[in-house]
Scaffold this active site. Structure first.
Site, PDB file in Angstrom:
ATOM      1  N   GLY A 144     -22.405  76.435  68.019  1.00 30.75           N
ATOM      2  CA  GLY A 144     -23.248  76.875  69.109  1.00 30.75           C
ATOM      3  C   GLY A 144     -23.326  75.744  70.099  1.00 30.75           C
ATOM      4  O   GLY A 144     -23.156  74.583  69.732  1.00 30.75           O
ATOM      5  N   SER A 186      26.084  59.411  66.165  1.00 32.56           N
ATOM      6  CA  SER A 186      24.657  59.540  65.807  1.00 32.56           C
ATOM      7  C   SER A 186      23.771  58.649  66.665  1.00 32.56           C
ATOM      8  O   SER A 186      23.229  57.658  66.199  1.00 32.56           O
ATOM      9  CB  SER A 186      24.433  59.252  64.319  1.00 32.56           C
ATOM     10  OG  SER A 186      25.106  58.090  63.889  1.00 32.56           O
TER      11      SER A 186
END
Lengths: 309, 637
Positions: free
Chosen positions: B38, B549
């Protein structure tokens, strides 16, 4: 696909202490599985006693796979030093005692040096010890219910390479998934009993028969008054006013620290149930007996940022 | 009307009269964790303050300062402002501290409560999710004057998403709507429609006034029309998650292997679901090996039974491999093992999600590498609309596919949060960047079970009398990777070693012929090669690979696939101008002419290794000398 099995014949509801214990053990093990060089900060108080007991349970039948570290100020109660040696021996753990050499050389004491006493012996002493032994994780016995600024403290609290707490850089803790990763030089303070309250601690000590310092029980002790505080004259280093004579009073302590800074309460409680009874009927919060909090507003917050627990 | 300020809930009498009886009663308390949702305006802080006050958690010294503060800064005209007990948020905001989850504690005769108090605004979604993750119950507050608001819907969606099954709809400030039953009924009806829409199974509406204390500790005399229990009574009786989880099949993620000496091997962990007894048949996942539980070891002696929520140490009847990250499950009712999932993510970091980037994923006690796809959709938490999105920013919630670098035991979050909830961690900053909840495994991995094999990788290696390894050559095109790798293999072969060379060009003719040279395809190229290389090390081979890579993160991904010490990175360090000068395949010329896109070193970066096991400088060393050096390194392991 999995299908649920029928429920056990007898419904087993874990009690609040069982749930707290299981959570704390989980945290202790999670650290040991991930840390390079963990240590448990042991202050000899009741929270440390519970934390140590939980560690014995977590790693049984092995002894807890880390040493105990006492950051000493030379000003603790004599009964605490006795308890310290005994507890380490019985747990089968190495005990490391660190005293800040500079504080020792300068004779820093609670009578002359006020806040500097805590800064040098405890805050600086702790940082020195962690650096000296290269500990990457330190268990501490702080609880969230102790003080407003601790209510939002994480279980895993990250410290920079300078041991500073950066409130903006703490990690969310979801479920029981603790993110234990850290960069080189960073360290973590871990608080396994975060979710325990003072009452939980006492109930657990009672239930498990954990040995605690006799100072928690009432006995006739030599005392003097200083303002609101009732102080025990534990040895001849205590500065008495001219003509002042310590008065024997039946007192006990709710929290323990350096004896000239720990306020006693008058009490007749000599057993654990009586101590708990007094605690439940009392009308002041636990930390009121600690002089350290009265220094300034939000002092814990500040001390925490500087590296004190 | 008077403000009810008498603490109404604690039985002081028993404490004073018979402390032993009190302690015995309180040792059998259970514990409930709940979250309050709330905004400040809904009266959340007032409610929590009121709960603390009514359960006598406020001491005299605190009360004195509360009364003082209520007069000076309170918002209740000098009367006690309970919100001041918990409202640290304004101060936090001023200090620039992260607005956070605060945990508060109180207890009644029956239960200990832990309240997660989190701010309600949208920018604090992550805090609410954090608080909700450990909650058994949620209290959703509504201001009776306002009714169901956007904020209410968001909070309800979040607690439902986190799987909280006990929802209390606390309709607050009833005193300001004249305790009207009609207004209460109207709001309940409105909320029920919404609850149905988000699949919330049930909720319990309670009309309250946090300020006045109506229906908090005791039933309100002003609302005789309300037949249900007061809020505290309801909290005392609501079911607890761990009790529900006991009804599920046994699962325990292994946290730590306890080996104090050669005679004892215990597997420590916290039981996620179900129960276990000595003699139970269990299975270790992902290996699939089975055995029986020999004993449940504890400090207080061996246990006859342990249940969900307990932290225990198990011993096995047989010597079965089992380590941290594995999950011990009921042998006849195991969970699934998979490496691709659909999941909901709540993003928690300032830096937005990067699809394709490897993150660490922690689930149970296991940490693996995972990549996340672009969101299938992002959820607008206010309207619940599904939006198209390329990424997720701070506090965003979306549904994604996730691929892990190895198969992991899991369950759907809805049935077992312990094996279905996970966090994502950034590998560079180590920040926790997201919380996730698994829906299900994707079909391609769902039906592939991990078969336990009898000839282990150790047996394969022992037969070949060698230590398997992946020797990963990385470097620019034309640096000499393939040439050196080829010589290394010839030398090893001559020495009787069992080897295999995986070459970049060759693999692209077969296994990876569907892949191009975009960054995403390069990543996939390396992932596949890594998997193949790993299988070959399982077979006991020394695998040599020669791939450009270029990205550190992918080389690291491959390194992490391999067993400790079995990945040897060899950086063939040749400066760009030297490699380009050689230009054996004529590729640099084409790239410079713009005929080849994404060429490493020209218009695509090469990230050199930071800690390669071996670095060879091809400017000062011949290929033969470089190979000799690599062979020595391999054999001296």
């Amino acid at each position: 696909m999995t299908t649920p099995v029928p429920p056990p014949a007898e419904g087993v509801s874990l009690t609040h202490l069982q749930r707290l214990e299981a959570e704390s053990i989980h945290i202790l093990r999670e650290v040991v599985a991930n840390a390079d060089n963990p240590v448990m900060l042991y202050s000899v108080g009741k929270d440390s006693a519970v934390m140590l007991h939980l560690a014995k349970k977590a790693f049984y039948p092995a002894p807890p796979p880390f040493p105990l570290l006492h950051v000493d100020t030379t000003w603790k109660f004599r009964a605490m030093y006795d308890m310290r040696e005994k507890a380490a021996r019985e747990a089968g753990m190495e005990l490391i005692v660190h005293q800040n050499p500079e504080a020792l050389a300068r004779g820093i004491n609670p009578f002359d040096h006020g806040g500097l006493h805590t800064d040098m012996w405890k805050t600086e002493g702790l940082k020195q010890a962690l650096t000296k032994y290269n500990f990457d994780v330190a268990f501490g016995g702080a609880r969230r219910d102790e003080e407003k600024s601790r209510a939002k403290e994480r279980v895993f609290s990250f410290r920079t390479a300078n041991h500073r707490w950066d409130p903006k850089n703490q990690r969310p803790e979801l479920w029981k998934l603790y993110n234990t990763r850290k960069a080189k030089g960073e360290s973590i303070r871990v608080f396994p009993i975060s979710n325990w309250t003072e009452l939980d601690i006492w109930q657990y000590i009672h239930l498990e028969g954990i040995d605690i310092v006799p100072l928690y029980f009432s006995a006739p002790r030599p005392t003097v008054t200083r303002g609101d505080l009732l102080l025990m004259v534990d040895d001849d280093r205590f500065r008495l006013e001219p003509g002042e004579v310590p008065v024997m009073r039946s007192v006990r302590f709710r929290t323990l620290g350096c004896y000239p800074l720990s306020g006693a309460v008058e009490s007749t409680a000599t057993t654990l149930p009586q101590v708990i009874q007094e605690m439940l009927l009392t009308t002041t919060s636990e930390r009121q007996g600690r002089a350290i909090d009265h220094d300034q507003a939000a002092s814990m917050e500040k001390k925490k940022q500087e590296g004190y627990f | 009307m008077t403000v009810a300020t008498d603490p109404a809930y604690v039985t002081d009498a028993l404490i004073a009269e018979d402390i032993d009886a009190y302690l015995t009663a309180h040792q059998h308390k259970t514990m409930l964790r709940f979250i309050t949702c709330g905004s400040v305006d809904d009266g959340k802080s007032t409610l929590i303050g009121r709960l603390l006050y009514d359960t006598k958690m406020i001491f005299e010294d605190q009360l004195a300062s509360l009364e003082r503060d209520s007069k000076s800064v309170g918002t209740q005209g000098g009367e006690i402002d309970f919100a001041l007990l918990v409202d640290g948020l304004a101060a936090e905001r001023e200090q620039g501290i992260t607005i956070d989850v605060a945990y508060r504690f109180f207890a009644t005769e029956k239960r200990k409560f832990i309240v997660a108090d989190t701010p309600g605004h949208e920018q604090y979604t992550r805090n609410m999710v954090t608080g909700a993750s450990t909650a058994d119950l949620a209290v959703v507050l509504i201001d009776a004057r306002q009714g169901v608001l956007t904020q209410t819907r968001r909070h309800s969606y979040l607690v439902n998403l986190l799987g909280i099954r006990n929802i209390v709809l606390a309709i607050n400030k009833m005193d300001l709507v004249g305790y009207s039953q009609a207004r209460f009924d109207e709001i309940v009806e409105d909320y029920a429609r919404f609850a149905k829409q988000i699949g919330m199974a049930a909720f319990t509406p309670i009309p309250i006034s946090g300020l006045k204390g109506d229906n908090i500790a005791t039933k309100s005399p002003d609302m005789p029309w309300y037949q249900g229990p007061a809020l505290l009574r309801h909290l005392e009786e609501a079911p607890i998650n761990t009790t529900r989880l006991q009804d599920h099949a046994f699962r325990m993620p292994v946290q730590w292997v306890n080996r104090p000496n050669l005679d004892f091997r215990g597997f420590a962990g916290q039981i996620g679901t179900g129960e276990v007894r000595p003699g139970d048949a269990i299975r270790v996942l992902p290996s699939g090996k089975t055995t029986r539980v020999k004993s449940i070891v504890s400090f207080d002696g061996d246990l006859p039974l342990a249940v969900a929520g307990q932290s225990v140490t198990l011993t096995f009847a047989d010597e079965v491999d089992c380590s941290r990250g594995d999950v011990i499950v009921a042998a006849d009712n195991p969970c699934e093992v998979a490496d691709q999932f659909e999941a909901t993510l709540v993003w928690m970091d300032e830096h937005e999600m990067l699809p394709g980037r490897p993150y660490l994923l922690k689930i149970g006690t296991q940490t693996v590498t995972a990549t996340v796809t672009e969101p299938k959709y992002e959820v607008n938490v206010n309207t619940l609309e599904h939006l198209a999105s390329k990424t997720l920013g701070l506090n965003a919630i979306g549904v994604v596919n996730i691929a892990t670098d190895r198969a992991i035991p899991f369950e759907a979050y809805a049935s077992n949060p312990d094996l279905g909830g996970f966090i994502l961690i950034d590998r560079m900053t180590n920040a926790t960047v997201a919380a996730g909840m698994i829906h299900f495994a994707l079909r391609r991995s769902q039906n592939i079970h991990w078969q336990a094999v009898d000839i282990s990788r150790e047996a394969h290696a022992a037969q070949k009398a060698q230590k398997p390894a992946v020797v990963w050559f990385t470097g620019l095109s034309g640096s000499g990777k393939s040439t050196i790798a080829n010589i290394v293999e010839k030398k090893l072969h001559a020495l009787g070693r069992h080897t295999f060379l995986l070459d970049g060009d060759n693999v692209r003719h077969g296994l990876n012929r569907d892949l191009g040279f975009t960054d995403a395809d390069r990543v996939e190229n390396i992932r596949r090669v890594g998997e193949v290389a790993r299988l070959m090390t399982d077979a006991g081979l020394i695998v040599l690979t020669a791939f450009i890579s270029p990205f550190r993160s992918e080389r690291r991904m491959v390194r992490e696939l391999m067993a400790e010490g079995e990945f040897i990175e060899v950086w063939v360090n040749t400066p760009l101008e030297v490699a380009e000068g050689r230009d054996v395949k004529g590729l640099y010329r084409k790239a410079r002419a713009g005929q080849l896109k994404n060429f490493t070193g020209i218009d695509s970066p090469y990230e050199p290794p930071e800690a390669a096991e071996i670095v060879v400088d091809t400017v000062t060393l011949s290929a033969e000398e470089a190979a000799e050096r690599v062979v020595n390194a391999i054999l001296s392991r």
